[in-house]
Design an enzyme around this catalytic site. Structure first.
Site, PDB file in Angstrom:
ATOM      1  N   ASP A   1     -42.101  17.676 -24.077  1.00  8.11           N
ATOM      2  CA  ASP A   1     -40.858  18.235 -23.560  1.00  8.11           C
ATOM      3  C   ASP A   1     -39.821  17.150 -23.310  1.00  8.11           C
ATOM      4  OD1 ASP A   1     -42.328  17.140 -21.482  1.00  8.11           O
ATOM      5  OD2 ASP A   1     -42.576  19.007 -20.398  1.00  8.11           O
TER       6      ASP A   1
ATOM      7  N   GLU B   1     -42.910  27.346 -17.575  1.00  7.71           N
ATOM      8  CA  GLU B   1     -42.995  27.776 -16.187  1.00  7.71           C
ATOM      9  C   GLU B   1     -43.673  29.149 -16.102  1.00  7.71           C
ATOM     10  OE1 GLU B   1     -42.423  25.521 -14.197  1.00  7.71           O
ATOM     11  OE2 GLU B   1     -40.367  24.803 -14.076  1.00  7.71           O
TER      12      GLU B   1
ATOM     13  N   HIS C   1     -47.603  25.092 -14.408  1.00  9.32           N
ATOM     14  CA  HIS C   1     -46.935  24.918 -15.708  1.00  9.32           C
ATOM     15  C   HIS C   1     -47.625  23.849 -16.550  1.00  9.32           C
ATOM     16  CE1 HIS C   1     -43.784  21.797 -14.045  1.00  9.32           C
ATOM     17  NE2 HIS C   1     -44.802  21.155 -14.561  1.00  9.32           N
TER      18      HIS C   1
ATOM     19  N   ASN D   1     -47.209  24.630  -9.899  1.00  7.02           N
ATOM     20  CA  ASN D   1     -47.127  26.073 -10.153  1.00  7.02           C
ATOM     21  C   ASN D   1     -47.896  26.484 -11.406  1.00  7.02           C
ATOM     22  OD1 ASN D   1     -45.554  25.092 -12.207  1.00  7.02           O
ATOM     23  ND2 ASN D   1     -43.636  25.999 -11.518  1.00  7.02           N
TER      24      ASN D   1
HETATM   25  C1  F6R Z   1     -44.588  16.365 -18.574  1.00  4.70           C
HETATM   26  C2  F6R Z   1     -44.919  17.756 -18.418  1.00  4.70           C
HETATM   27  C3  F6R Z   1     -45.250  18.376 -17.108  1.00  4.70           C
HETATM   28  C4  F6R Z   1     -46.105  17.491 -16.201  1.00  4.70           C
HETATM   29  C5  F6R Z   1     -46.357  18.176 -14.864  1.00  4.70           C
HETATM   30  C6  F6R Z   1     -47.134  17.300 -13.910  1.00  4.70           C
HETATM   31  O1  F6R Z   1     -44.293  16.060 -19.923  1.00  4.70           O
HETATM   32  O2  F6R Z   1     -44.891  18.417 -19.385  1.00  4.70           O
HETATM   33  O3  F6R Z   1     -45.912  19.597 -17.336  1.00  4.70           O
HETATM   34  O4  F6R Z   1     -47.316  17.211 -16.832  1.00  4.70           O
HETATM   35  O5  F6R Z   1     -45.152  18.531 -14.266  1.00  4.70           O
HETATM   36  O6  F6R Z   1     -46.368  16.205 -13.573  1.00  4.70           O
HETATM   37  P1  F6R Z   1     -46.986  14.996 -12.717  1.00  4.70           P
HETATM   38  O7  F6R Z   1     -47.982  14.346 -13.606  1.00  4.70           O
HETATM   39  O8  F6R Z   1     -45.802  14.104 -12.453  1.00  4.70           O
HETATM   40  O9  F6R Z   1     -47.564  15.595 -11.511  1.00  4.70           O
END
Ligand code: F6R
Length: 264
Positions: free
Chosen positions: A67, A143, A138, A136
């Site tokens: 992303d 989301e 994701h 959440n």
């Molecule tokens: C990042 C991504 C997100 C993260 C998620 C967890 O490319 O796609 O889904 O993996 O938000 O983020 P952290 O590792 O910072 O807790």
């Protein structure tokens, strides 16, 4: 899903890195799916070390990131392209022209999403996809309420995700509310998926992913449909799972099986 429960985040990063190292040793021209965020940072450090020690090469690798923020170009310090350069690509022998991150500065984001999907197909599909997980549930920026078969597209971020990621932006700095993300269907097409989760703030999301119903309310629960998904958790992230003993028992049995296969 294979559930691996380890003591702490150090062991999680080591275990995850070894999966990637074995993948690259077995298939040096692997197509890697990569993630940003705090969770994969120490795994990337271990891949850098392995590359600098000559244990793995990235010369033939192609990579696709999950992303990117819509509205940030790759030179912006908060962009995911910038993060990947800093955390991994600048320190390994990868050909940067073969590293793909959704273009956050696309003039036509809808066309850019289609192109991204086609680039993945032209590369032969993703061999191994690294994932973190949001509080959440994701994965990527899919989301809750994301279609379980969705493809790369523009997604609006929830307030929870914006708040969680505000820590990376300085006060008053513009923080995008939109992203381009691989869809859940895109992620499910990867041949292998490795999700890392550490810390008790991920425990509810992991509980819903592993023991909850398959549901768009927890996008990561879609991994229940994947044939080759491994969740590497520390004890804190696994702390709300009801069946930890069973998952640990399966791992012991798996190790015995692997050892006996290695001997024969
Ligand atoms: C990042 C991504 C997100 C993260 C998620 C967890 O490319 O796609 O889904 O993996 O938000 O983020 P952290 O590792 O910072 O807790």
């Amino acid at each position: 899903m294979q559930i691996v429960i380890l003591k702490n985040s150090v062991e999680v990063a080591e275990y995850g890195a070894n999966i990637f190292i074995e993948q690259l040793q077995a298939k040096p021209d692997s197509v890697l799916g990569l993630a940003t965020g705090s969770t994969p940072m120490s795994l990337y450090r271990q891949l850098i070390n392995a590359n600098q020690a000559g244990e793995v090469s990235f010369v033939k690798v192609k990579s696709f990131n999950l992303d990117e923020y819509l509205g940030l170009d790759g030179s912006h310090p908060q962009s995911y392209r910038y993060f990947m350069n800093e955390q991994l690509f600048d320190h390994i022998d990868i050909d940067k022209s073969q590293t793909f991150v959704p273009p956050g500065d696309a003039q036509d984001p809808i066309e850019a999403c289609e192109r991204y999907e086609n680039q993945i197909i032209e590369a032969g599909g993703i061999d191994i996809q690294l994932l973190g997980i949001g509080r959440n549930g994701h994965i990527g920026f899919n989301e809750p309420s994301s279609g379980l078969m969705s493809r790369t597209r523009v997604k609006t971020l929830t307030k929870a995700t914006i708040d969680d990621n505000a820590r990376f932006f300085s006060e008053g700095e513009y923080q995008p509310h939109l992203s381009i993300t691989m869809g859940i269907g895109t992620i499910l097409d990867a041949k292998k998926v490795v999700l890392l989760a550490t810390g008790d703030n991920k425990a509810d999301a992991i509980k819903a992913t592993v023991e909850g119903a398959l549901s768009a309310s927890c996008p990561a629960s879609a991994l229940q449909l994947h044939r080759n998904a491994v969740l590497v958790l520390d004890e804190a992230a696994a702390s709300k799972l009801s069946d930890c003993d069973f998952y640990r028992h399966i791992e012991v049995e798996n190790q015995k099986l692997r050892a006996s296969l290695a001997k024969s």
